[in-house]
Design a protein around this motif. Structure first.
Motif, PDB file in Angstrom:
ATOM      1  N   VAL A   1      10.075 -24.068   3.696  1.00  0.00           N
ATOM      2  CA  VAL A   1       9.302 -24.982   4.554  1.00  0.00           C
ATOM      3  C   VAL A   1       8.075 -25.526   3.830  1.00  0.00           C
ATOM      4  CG1 VAL A   1      10.061 -23.861   6.689  1.00  0.00           C
ATOM      5  CG2 VAL A   1       7.899 -23.158   5.644  1.00  0.00           C
ATOM      6  N   GLY A   2       7.931 -25.148   2.565  1.00  0.00           N
ATOM      7  CA  GLY A   2       6.845 -25.705   1.765  1.00  0.00           C
ATOM      8  C   GLY A   2       5.475 -25.150   2.098  1.00  0.00           C
ATOM      9  N   ALA A   3       5.428 -23.874   2.544  1.00  0.00           N
ATOM     10  CA  ALA A   3       4.141 -23.273   2.887  1.00  0.00           C
ATOM     11  C   ALA A   3       3.309 -23.034   1.632  1.00  0.00           C
ATOM     12  CB  ALA A   3       4.369 -21.950   3.620  1.00  0.00           C
ATOM     13  N   ASP A   4       2.001 -23.245   1.750  1.00  0.00           N
ATOM     14  CA  ASP A   4       1.091 -23.096   0.607  1.00  0.00           C
ATOM     15  C   ASP A   4       1.089 -21.682   0.045  1.00  0.00           C
ATOM     16  OD1 ASP A   4       0.309 -25.681   0.771  1.00  0.00           O
ATOM     17  OD2 ASP A   4      -1.493 -25.277   1.973  1.00  0.00           O
ATOM     18  N   HIS A   5       1.256 -20.705   0.938  1.00  0.00           N
ATOM     19  CA  HIS A   5       1.118 -19.325   0.493  1.00  0.00           C
ATOM     20  C   HIS A   5       2.461 -18.681   0.141  1.00  0.00           C
ATOM     21  CE1 HIS A   5       2.189 -19.226   4.627  1.00  0.00           C
ATOM     22  NE2 HIS A   5       2.125 -17.919   4.738  1.00  0.00           N
ATOM     23  N   ALA A   6       3.474 -19.499  -0.144  1.00  0.00           N
ATOM     24  CA  ALA A   6       4.794 -18.945  -0.468  1.00  0.00           C
ATOM     25  C   ALA A   6       4.731 -18.026  -1.685  1.00  0.00           C
ATOM     26  CB  ALA A   6       5.796 -20.079  -0.702  1.00  0.00           C
ATOM     27  N   LEU A   7       3.917 -18.386  -2.673  1.00  0.00           N
ATOM     28  CA  LEU A   7       3.851 -17.548  -3.876  1.00  0.00           C
ATOM     29  C   LEU A   7       3.231 -16.191  -3.555  1.00  0.00           C
ATOM     30  CD1 LEU A   7       4.347 -17.126  -6.838  1.00  0.00           C
ATOM     31  CD2 LEU A   7       2.225 -18.350  -7.354  1.00  0.00           C
ATOM     32  N   ARG A   8       2.209 -16.202  -2.700  1.00  0.00           N
ATOM     33  CA  ARG A   8       1.602 -14.925  -2.299  1.00  0.00           C
ATOM     34  C   ARG A   8       2.652 -14.029  -1.621  1.00  0.00           C
ATOM     35  NH1 ARG A   8      -2.540 -15.268   2.454  1.00  0.00           N
ATOM     36  NH2 ARG A   8      -3.561 -16.725   1.066  1.00  0.00           N
ATOM     37  N   LEU A   9       3.425 -14.620  -0.718  1.00  0.00           N
ATOM     38  CA  LEU A   9       4.442 -13.844  -0.005  1.00  0.00           C
ATOM     39  C   LEU A   9       5.539 -13.371  -0.960  1.00  0.00           C
ATOM     40  CD1 LEU A   9       4.735 -15.985   3.256  1.00  0.00           C
ATOM     41  CD2 LEU A   9       3.354 -13.934   2.866  1.00  0.00           C
ATOM     42  N   ALA A  10       5.853 -14.194  -1.953  1.00  0.00           N
ATOM     43  CA  ALA A  10       6.895 -13.809  -2.915  1.00  0.00           C
ATOM     44  C   ALA A  10       6.411 -12.664  -3.805  1.00  0.00           C
ATOM     45  CB  ALA A  10       7.297 -15.005  -3.763  1.00  0.00           C
ATOM     46  N   ARG A  11       5.133 -12.660  -4.144  1.00  0.00           N
ATOM     47  CA  ARG A  11       4.601 -11.533  -4.924  1.00  0.00           C
ATOM     48  C   ARG A  11       4.667 -10.246  -4.103  1.00  0.00           C
ATOM     49  NH1 ARG A  11       2.571 -13.733  -9.394  1.00  0.00           N
ATOM     50  NH2 ARG A  11       1.366 -15.660  -9.304  1.00  0.00           N
ATOM     51  N   MET A  12       4.406 -10.353  -2.810  1.00  0.00           N
ATOM     52  CA  MET A  12       4.538  -9.177  -1.946  1.00  0.00           C
ATOM     53  C   MET A  12       5.983  -8.665  -1.973  1.00  0.00           C
ATOM     54  SD  MET A  12       2.283 -10.008   1.440  1.00  0.00           S
ATOM     55  CE  MET A  12       0.518 -10.347   1.346  1.00  0.00           C
ATOM     56  N   ALA A  13       6.922  -9.580  -1.879  1.00  0.00           N
ATOM     57  CA  ALA A  13       8.335  -9.196  -1.868  1.00  0.00           C
ATOM     58  C   ALA A  13       8.720  -8.538  -3.194  1.00  0.00           C
ATOM     59  CB  ALA A  13       9.212 -10.426  -1.612  1.00  0.00           C
ATOM     60  N   LYS A  14       8.315  -9.159  -4.303  1.00  0.00           N
ATOM     61  CA  LYS A  14       8.693  -8.615  -5.618  1.00  0.00           C
ATOM     62  C   LYS A  14       8.055  -7.243  -5.827  1.00  0.00           C
ATOM     63  CE  LYS A  14      10.506  -8.761  -9.836  1.00  0.00           C
ATOM     64  NZ  LYS A  14      10.091  -7.535 -10.507  1.00  0.00           N
ATOM     65  N   SER A  15       6.829  -7.091  -5.372  1.00  0.00           N
ATOM     66  CA  SER A  15       6.144  -5.811  -5.535  1.00  0.00           C
ATOM     67  C   SER A  15       6.860  -4.700  -4.772  1.00  0.00           C
ATOM     68  CB  SER A  15       4.693  -5.939  -5.048  1.00  0.00           C
ATOM     69  OG  SER A  15       4.091  -4.684  -4.968  1.00  0.00           O
ATOM     70  N   ARG A  16       7.140  -4.964  -3.506  1.00  0.00           N
ATOM     71  CA  ARG A  16       7.804  -3.939  -2.681  1.00  0.00           C
ATOM     72  C   ARG A  16       9.219  -3.689  -3.189  1.00  0.00           C
ATOM     73  NH1 ARG A  16       6.456   0.462   0.031  1.00  0.00           N
ATOM     74  NH2 ARG A  16       7.244   0.651   2.152  1.00  0.00           N
ATOM     75  N   ALA A  17       9.921  -4.768  -3.570  1.00  0.00           N
ATOM     76  CA  ALA A  17      11.302  -4.618  -4.037  1.00  0.00           C
ATOM     77  C   ALA A  17      11.345  -3.838  -5.353  1.00  0.00           C
ATOM     78  CB  ALA A  17      11.961  -5.987  -4.205  1.00  0.00           C
ATOM     79  N   SER A  18      10.395  -4.086  -6.238  1.00  0.00           N
ATOM     80  CA  SER A  18      10.387  -3.367  -7.521  1.00  0.00           C
ATOM     81  C   SER A  18      10.169  -1.876  -7.300  1.00  0.00           C
ATOM     82  CB  SER A  18       9.287  -3.920  -8.442  1.00  0.00           C
ATOM     83  OG  SER A  18       9.640  -5.199  -8.912  1.00  0.00           O
ATOM     84  N   ASP A  19       9.209  -1.538  -6.472  1.00  0.00           N
ATOM     85  CA  ASP A  19       8.955  -0.118  -6.208  1.00  0.00           C
ATOM     86  C   ASP A  19      10.156   0.525  -5.516  1.00  0.00           C
ATOM     87  OD1 ASP A  19       6.539  -0.709  -7.289  1.00  0.00           O
ATOM     88  OD2 ASP A  19       5.336  -0.185  -5.539  1.00  0.00           O
TER      89      ASP A  19
ATOM     90  N   LEU B   1       9.994 -10.325 -14.885  1.00  0.00           N
ATOM     91  CA  LEU B   1       9.049 -11.276 -14.279  1.00  0.00           C
ATOM     92  C   LEU B   1       7.902 -10.573 -13.554  1.00  0.00           C
ATOM     93  CD1 LEU B   1      11.633 -13.870 -12.958  1.00  0.00           C
ATOM     94  CD2 LEU B   1      10.292 -13.982 -15.063  1.00  0.00           C
ATOM     95  N   GLY B   2       7.517  -9.430 -14.074  1.00  0.00           N
ATOM     96  CA  GLY B   2       6.351  -8.730 -13.535  1.00  0.00           C
ATOM     97  C   GLY B   2       6.760  -7.621 -12.591  1.00  0.00           C
ATOM     98  N   ASP B   3       6.287  -6.395 -12.853  1.00  0.00           N
ATOM     99  CA  ASP B   3       6.629  -5.280 -11.967  1.00  0.00           C
ATOM    100  C   ASP B   3       5.706  -5.272 -10.745  1.00  0.00           C
ATOM    101  OD1 ASP B   3       4.232  -4.326 -12.911  1.00  0.00           O
ATOM    102  OD2 ASP B   3       5.075  -2.600 -13.972  1.00  0.00           O
ATOM    103  N   GLY B   4       5.858  -4.256  -9.926  1.00  0.00           N
ATOM    104  CA  GLY B   4       5.083  -4.200  -8.684  1.00  0.00           C
ATOM    105  C   GLY B   4       3.586  -4.256  -8.934  1.00  0.00           C
ATOM    106  N   ARG B   5       3.128  -3.500  -9.901  1.00  0.00           N
ATOM    107  CA  ARG B   5       1.694  -3.429 -10.163  1.00  0.00           C
ATOM    108  C   ARG B   5       1.156  -4.779 -10.662  1.00  0.00           C
ATOM    109  NH1 ARG B   5      -1.403   1.758 -11.733  1.00  0.00           N
ATOM    110  NH2 ARG B   5       0.208   2.416 -10.309  1.00  0.00           N
ATOM    111  N   HIS B   6       1.947  -5.443 -11.488  1.00  0.00           N
ATOM    112  CA  HIS B   6       1.547  -6.766 -11.991  1.00  0.00           C
ATOM    113  C   HIS B   6       1.270  -7.720 -10.833  1.00  0.00           C
ATOM    114  CE1 HIS B   6       1.792 -10.422 -14.529  1.00  0.00           C
ATOM    115  NE2 HIS B   6       2.504 -10.924 -13.536  1.00  0.00           N
ATOM    116  N   HIS B   7       2.187  -7.752  -9.897  1.00  0.00           N
ATOM    117  CA  HIS B   7       2.015  -8.691  -8.785  1.00  0.00           C
ATOM    118  C   HIS B   7       0.909  -8.242  -7.835  1.00  0.00           C
ATOM    119  CE1 HIS B   7       5.108 -11.465  -9.945  1.00  0.00           C
ATOM    120  NE2 HIS B   7       5.882 -10.452 -10.219  1.00  0.00           N
ATOM    121  N   ARG B   8       0.741  -6.938  -7.671  1.00  0.00           N
ATOM    122  CA  ARG B   8      -0.375  -6.475  -6.827  1.00  0.00           C
ATOM    123  C   ARG B   8      -1.717  -6.809  -7.476  1.00  0.00           C
ATOM    124  NH1 ARG B   8       3.074  -2.132  -6.111  1.00  0.00           N
ATOM    125  NH2 ARG B   8       1.886  -0.776  -7.498  1.00  0.00           N
ATOM    126  N   HIS B   9      -1.766  -6.733  -8.801  1.00  0.00           N
ATOM    127  CA  HIS B   9      -3.003  -7.108  -9.497  1.00  0.00           C
ATOM    128  C   HIS B   9      -3.359  -8.567  -9.191  1.00  0.00           C
ATOM    129  CE1 HIS B   9      -5.993  -7.552 -12.639  1.00  0.00           C
ATOM    130  NE2 HIS B   9      -5.326  -8.596 -13.105  1.00  0.00           N
TER     131      HIS B   9
END
Lengths: 414, 381
Positions: free
Chosen positions: B306-324, B362-370
């Motif tokens: 839907v083109g939300a501005d914060h999509a990248l923030r939400l994707a980092r949350m997903a990658k972080s949780r998924a990696s762990d 493409l960055g582990d959980g800690r990378h994206h949390r940082h």
């Protein structure tokens, strides 16, 4: 790009606008008496009375009991309680005092009581005029809930009840109790029956309520003793021996996994500017920025930053799980997410409050009585109180058994 | 266009049907026994670098339209939302599918964000089944800087090298970021062209291949606006992180269900081991982490749709949780399978190794949390 838009129904849209407007004009403000962090710790009658006033006005405006039929005092709407809850949360209204009644007694009475009882009891439950409590736990029946020893003996059209209930939240204010007890000593599960019991009118005449003090020093819960209390058969829910089945209705709602949405108000105990939203990981950020650490602040500590963000992610995940649970195509097992609700939310709240200890460092030694305590010492109180929820409604260890057995299909632990 | 997300994350009838047909396809064609026979022939830890996959299955995947699904209609694709790619990636992860599917999705997200005729032309080829991979990560695996060691010469040819290119030997072409006088841009290279050398890594994950690629005067087409690599990759990154997270969700679910089945049937002390809470409770914890990662992934992909501005923030949350979750689901699966879980013959290690690979990509959980902390904590007033 074609995609189905799942949006609010016309009824929900119209109701949301109504709620928003009503709340703009009717937010009750804040009382002169101090409120505890939640209804579970209510002990001051003046605080209760003020909160009952708020619940009554919200009920009369149609924001409470929306999805119950009008014959039992409800709003006769469909899937609207969720809307009212969202709007009350957004408006940061105070919490509702009759939470055992709304969350557990109402759906149980609604699904299992005879019509006359429903029509008689539910309106005053929704309005908060009559407070309810829950008589489940006993000294020997905690996690092993079916080990009930409180006994109801049949006597003509009445039942005679003897026994001992513990951890009974709000019993000191309650008019009514939902009671699980034994009617047959031979059969552990099929020997249980379920009643609604008017305890206030029997105080000193078969019912004794004594406060128990929590580890925080607060009260709010009690032990309740029954000594030949006489209850008419009319107040039995469902069949004799069907108590365990009825209790499952109560417990599924208590764990956030039942069909009826529990009315929930904003849950704020204090004014926004002076208060701490102890359930919110984001409010940890504000705390961290005020706590000095090594010449900087706790918000600059990379390990604490990592922990804060982990909790923000878990909070977001919890919300998105609730959203996904409503899309049947995206859930492999219908109870997989609902049965996680109580377990996950209570541990998240506990972990948030525990991290607040680490963020404060030695200042976390200060209690609510010390005026130098950061955020008024509310985080420490919230951490201690968080164990009430990780233990209540079946400990989280029991919740993990239930999830492992009912959702994953692992062998039963009992 | 409204940036409000639909309640169902955009999973309409078409997306659900696509997902269900993918699950059936994989159930019919990609059992763990077949996977083991395909990729785990040589157990020597010093074996030559391998690239084992089934080209015939890839041809079927293309015929089923999966590579065209999320290509926009302007480039002859079907124009489905990114959640459709997420659904396919999740199903592929569930069978640890060795294929260029994930790499091609990632390259196509970047090409779509280029908005040039050259990029759209390549998207058309992808829709028809051309496998393409992507090289934007630095040596630490971070996709943020899009700086590679590749330079564009005065003749427009590339020299230098890139690392961590996924499934390079399964792909025909590469989208790579490279520096020139106009800044860092995005270029398309034919992997079979002269001056291109694929140097395979020796990796632990048996279900993928990975390589460095050296360029020595390789012909390239610039597919993005000059100097636009960083902006383009940032626009595509939410969807890129989402498909990788979805792969981990699918693999996590396989690990969970396989371990649950083992715990139901393996008898010790006269009982199935799943009776014991020391086994039962951690499996429930794995389930909770999978559900978190799954919902966060759908949420982020939907936000990107839907083109939300914060999509990248939400994707980092997903990658972080998924990696762990990937690490946790993998470790518990091996541990609870006991002695058999420690062997090469048990299929668990295939998924264990894929998870341990995916969690760092493409960055582990800690990378994206940082990076989330930089955004959420430092900027909070």
């Amino acid at each position: 790009m074609a995609q189905a838009q799942h949006t609010d129904t016309a009824e929900q849209n119209e109701f949301r606008a109504y709620c928003r407007e009503w709340l703009e004009n009717n937010h009750p403000g804040w009382p002169d008496v101090p409120l505890p962090q939640g209804a579970l710790e209510l002990s001051d009658p003046a605080a209760l009375e003020w909160l009952q006033g708020w619940q009554k006005s919200a009920f009369e405006a149609g924001l409470i009991g929306c999805d119950y039929p009008s014959e039992v005092g409800g709003g006769g709407r469909e899937n609207c309680q969720l809307i009212a809850n969202e709007e009350m949360l957004a408006a940061r209204t105070p919490y509702l005092p009759n939470l055992i009644g709304l969350g557990m007694a109402a759906p149980t009475v609604f699904f299992h009581a005879r019509d006359s009882v429903k029509q008689d009891l539910l309106p005053k439950l929704f309005s908060g005029e009559e407070i309810w409590c829950q008589g489940f736990s006993e000294p020997g029946a905690g996690s092993d809930l079916a080990n009930q020893q409180t006994f109801a003996r049949r006597d003509g059209d009445n039942w005679v009840i003897n026994g001992h209930k513990v951890w009974t939240t709000l019993a000191h204010f309650a008019s009514w109790m939902i009671l699980l007890c034994r009617t047959d000593k031979e059969d552990k599960y099929n020997g249980l029956s379920y009643f609604v019991v008017p305890i206030k009118e029997a105080l000193g005449k078969g019912v004794t309520v004594r406060p128990l003090i929590k580890l925080t020093g607060e009260t709010g819960f009690n032990e309740v003793l029954f000594d030949d209390l006489i209850v008419p058969d009319e107040y039995r829910l469902d069949e004799v021996g069907a108590g365990w089945k009825v209790a499952m209705t109560t417990l599924s709602h208590e764990r956030g996994a039942g069909p009826m949405v529990t009315p929930a108000s904003g849950g704020m105990s204090t004014k926004e500017e002076s208060g701490v939203s102890t359930g919110s990981p984001a409010s940890l950020i504000a705390l961290a920025k005020t706590q000095a650490r090594g010449g900087k602040t706790a918000a600059d500590d990379p390990l604490l930053r990592d922990e804060i963000v982990k909790l923000i992610i878990r909070r977001q995940a919890f919300r998105q799980n609730e959203r996904r649970a409503r899309v049947s195509a995206l859930t492999d097992h219908p109870m997989r997410i609902p049965l996680q609700n109580k377990l996950v939310s209570s541990e998240l709240n506990q972990d948030v409050a525990q991290l607040a200890y680490q963020i404060q460092g030695a200042a976390s030694s200060l209690s609510v009585a010390d005026e130098r305590a950061p955020d008024g010492g509310q985080w420490q109180l919230a951490y201690m109180n968080s164990f009430g929820i990780t233990i209540a409604a079946g400990t989280n260890e029991v919740q993990r058994n239930i999830l492992g057995e009912r959702v994953l299909g692992l062998p039963k632990s009992k | 266009m409204s940036t409000k997300q639909p309640d169902n994350f955009g999973f309409g009838e078409d997306e659900t049907m696509l997902r269900d047909s993918a699950r059936k396809f994989f159930t019919d064609n990609c059992g763990a026994d077949k996977l083991h026979a395909l990729v785990a022939g040589d157990f020597n830890p010093h074996r030559e670098s391998e690239c084992n996959w089934d080209r015939d299955l890839w041809r079927q995947v293309v015929e089923l339209g999966w590579t065209a699904a999320c290509i926009p209609e302007r480039a002859a694709g079907i124009g489905m939302p990114r959640v459709a790619a997420v659904a396919l990636a999740e199903e592929a992860g569930r069978v640890a599918f060795p294929s260029p599917l994930l790499a091609t999705f990632m390259a196509s997200f970047v090409l779509e964000a280029c908005h040039t005729a050259a990029a759209d032309q390549m998207l058309e080829a992808i829709a028809m089944g051309k496998p393409v991979t992507l090289a934007i990560a630095d040596i630490a695996g971070s996709p943020e800087e899009v700086e590679t060691d590749v330079r564009v010469g005065a003749d427009g040819c590339l020299s230098g090298s890139v690392c961590l290119v996924q499934d390079a030997r399964k792909c025909d072409a590469l989208v790579v970021s490279a520096g020139s006088e106009t800044g860092t841009g995005l270029y398309l290279v034919d992997l079979g062209a002269e001056g291109v050398e694929i140097v395979p890594d020796h990796i632990i994950d048996l279900t993928r291949d990975q390589a460095s690629i050296r360029f020595d005067g390789a012909a390239a087409i610039e597919v993005g606006a000059p100097g636009s690599a960083k902006a383009v990759v940032e626009a595509a990154l939410p969807a890129i992180l989402c498909v990788l997270s979805a792969d981990m969700v699918g693999a996590g679910e396989w690990l969970l269900q396989t371990t649950v089945e083992y715990a139901r049937t393996r008898i010790q002390f006269d009982r199935p081991i799943g009776f014991f809470q020391a086994v039962k409770h951690p499996l429930v914890n794995v389930m909770i982490e999978i559900d978190d990662a799954r919902s966060l992934t759908y949420n982020a992909a939907c936000a990107a749709d839907v083109g939300a501005d914060h999509a990248l923030r939400l994707a980092r949350m997903a990658k972080s949780r998924a990696s762990d979750m990937a690490v946790f689901s993998a470790s518990r699966a091996v541990q609870f399978h006991g002695g058999i879980g420690f062997t090469w013959e048990c299929y668990v290690h295939l998924f264990f190794k894929r998870q341990m690979h995916s969690q760092t990509l493409l960055g582990d959980g800690r990378h994206h949390r940082h990076l989330l902390a930089e955004e959420l904590i430092s900027s909070a007033a």
